[in-house]
Design a protein around this motif. Structure first.
Motif, short mmCIF file in Angstrom:
data_model
loop_
_atom_site.label_atom_id
_atom_site.label_comp_id
_atom_site.label_asym_id
_atom_site.label_seq_id
_atom_site.Cartn_x
_atom_site.Cartn_y
_atom_site.Cartn_z
N VAL A 63 0.76 -1.05 0.20
CA VAL A 63 -0.08 0.01 0.01
C VAL A 63 0.94 1.14 0.06
CG1 VAL A 63 -1.74 1.29 1.32
CG2 VAL A 63 -1.92 -1.21 1.22
N ALA A 120 -4.05 4.23 5.40
CA ALA A 120 -3.02 3.43 4.71
C ALA A 120 -2.52 2.25 5.44
CB ALA A 120 -2.14 4.20 4.03
N CYS A 142 -5.35 -0.55 6.22
CA CYS A 142 -5.44 -1.11 4.75
C CYS A 142 -4.44 -2.23 4.62
CB CYS A 142 -5.37 -0.19 3.67
SG CYS A 142 -7.05 0.70 3.24
N ALA A 143 -3.16 -2.02 5.02
CA ALA A 143 -1.94 -2.70 4.70
C ALA A 143 -2.07 -3.84 5.70
CB ALA A 143 -0.67 -1.86 4.94
#
Length: 276
Positions: free
Chosen positions: A135, A146, A149-150
């Motif tokens: 990401v 972020a 999400c990662a």
């Protein structure tokens, strides 16, 4: 080894799987851990799968092949995702959030772990099938989402630095110039060469998109590394300008209108969430 009861195995399975999203666990791994036959573990996993489905807690996916097994995907139920984004939209409509230049203060929302965890899960769910290798985000406010999400995708997060050179511990870097679509100002973006490998796949995540200049800059940066961009996701995008420098992006929220003179803010969930 003392025999492990089924309810104990179920509790442990749920804990292990939810703490490591998108990671493949083999039946042998759990069989050795609990001292149980693979057929018994398979039955336990079916029970866990049913629990997740019944309460909208995510999905269990079976991976076939020699290195196959099961993995947990924290895909939120549509009604829960929509309820959360509606709640965020309502909170962000407060007039005292208006900042000069048509921006909106989101610092408190983007620093609350519970909020960014839900945002990360909803955004990541749109890109599981795209199989990103990492990401990418640009400092600074996009970093928390972020990172989440990662974590959900079980891949590294990489941060592009803005308007400054490399740090002493980063080694050589690639630097590009890009134009901010909103301010029309020339800016620079840097990324250490060692962080990215040619042929990889990148998912771009950011906090805010107005004209799409920063996202376009990150896409251009990936071209320098011969990396394929498999998706772009943002927490919030403005309704105007309608045509941005980036196509096919996903935003959780839309800033429909902001008027400093009238102290008016209108924020709504993105339309695609109704069909999520």
């Amino acid at each position: 080894m003392e025999k492990v009861k089924r309810n104990e195995r179920i509790g442990a399975l749920i804990k292990i799987l939810t703490e490591a999203p998108n990671r493949i666990f083999t039946l042998s791994y759990f069989s050795e851990m609990f001292g149980a036959a693979k057929s018994t573990i398979s039955e336990d996993i079916d029970i866990v799968r049913d629990i997740f489905k019944k309460y909208g807690l995510g999905e269990m996916e079976t991976v076939t092949g020699a290195a196959g097994g099961v993995k947990y995907l924290p895909v939120p139920a549509r009604d829960k995702a929509l309820a959360f984004t509606n709640e965020m939209a309502l909170r962000l409509c407060a007039p005292d959030r208006i900042l000069p230049g048509g921006y909106l203060y989101m610092g408190d929302v983007l620093s609350t772990p519970g909020h960014i965890e839900r945002m990360g899960e909803i955004l990541a769910a749109q890109f599981y099938r795209n199989s990103p290798d990492f990401v990418l985000t640009c400092e600074t406010m996009g970093v928390p989402v972020a990172m989440m999400c990662a974590r959900v995708l079980n891949v590294p997060m990489i941060i592009a630095r803005r308007n400054r050179g490399a740090g002493v511990a980063e080694g050589s870097v690639i630097t590009i110039n890009y134009v901010s679509a909103s301010s029309k100002r020339l800016q620079t973006m840097t990324l250490p060469k060692r962080l990215v490998g040619s042929g990889q796949r990148a998912l771009i995540i950011d906090d805010f998109m107005k004209g799409g200049g920063t996202a376009k800059g990150m896409i251009d940066m990936m071209k320098e590394f011969a990396v394929t961009v498999v998706g772009v996701g943002v927490v919030m995008a403005t309704a105007l300008p309608q045509h941005k420098l980036v196509d096919n992006y996903k935003s959780l929220l839309v800033l429909d209108e902001i008027d400093e003179a009238r102290s008016l803010v209108k924020v709504s969930p993105a339309a695609w969430l109704t069909n999520f």
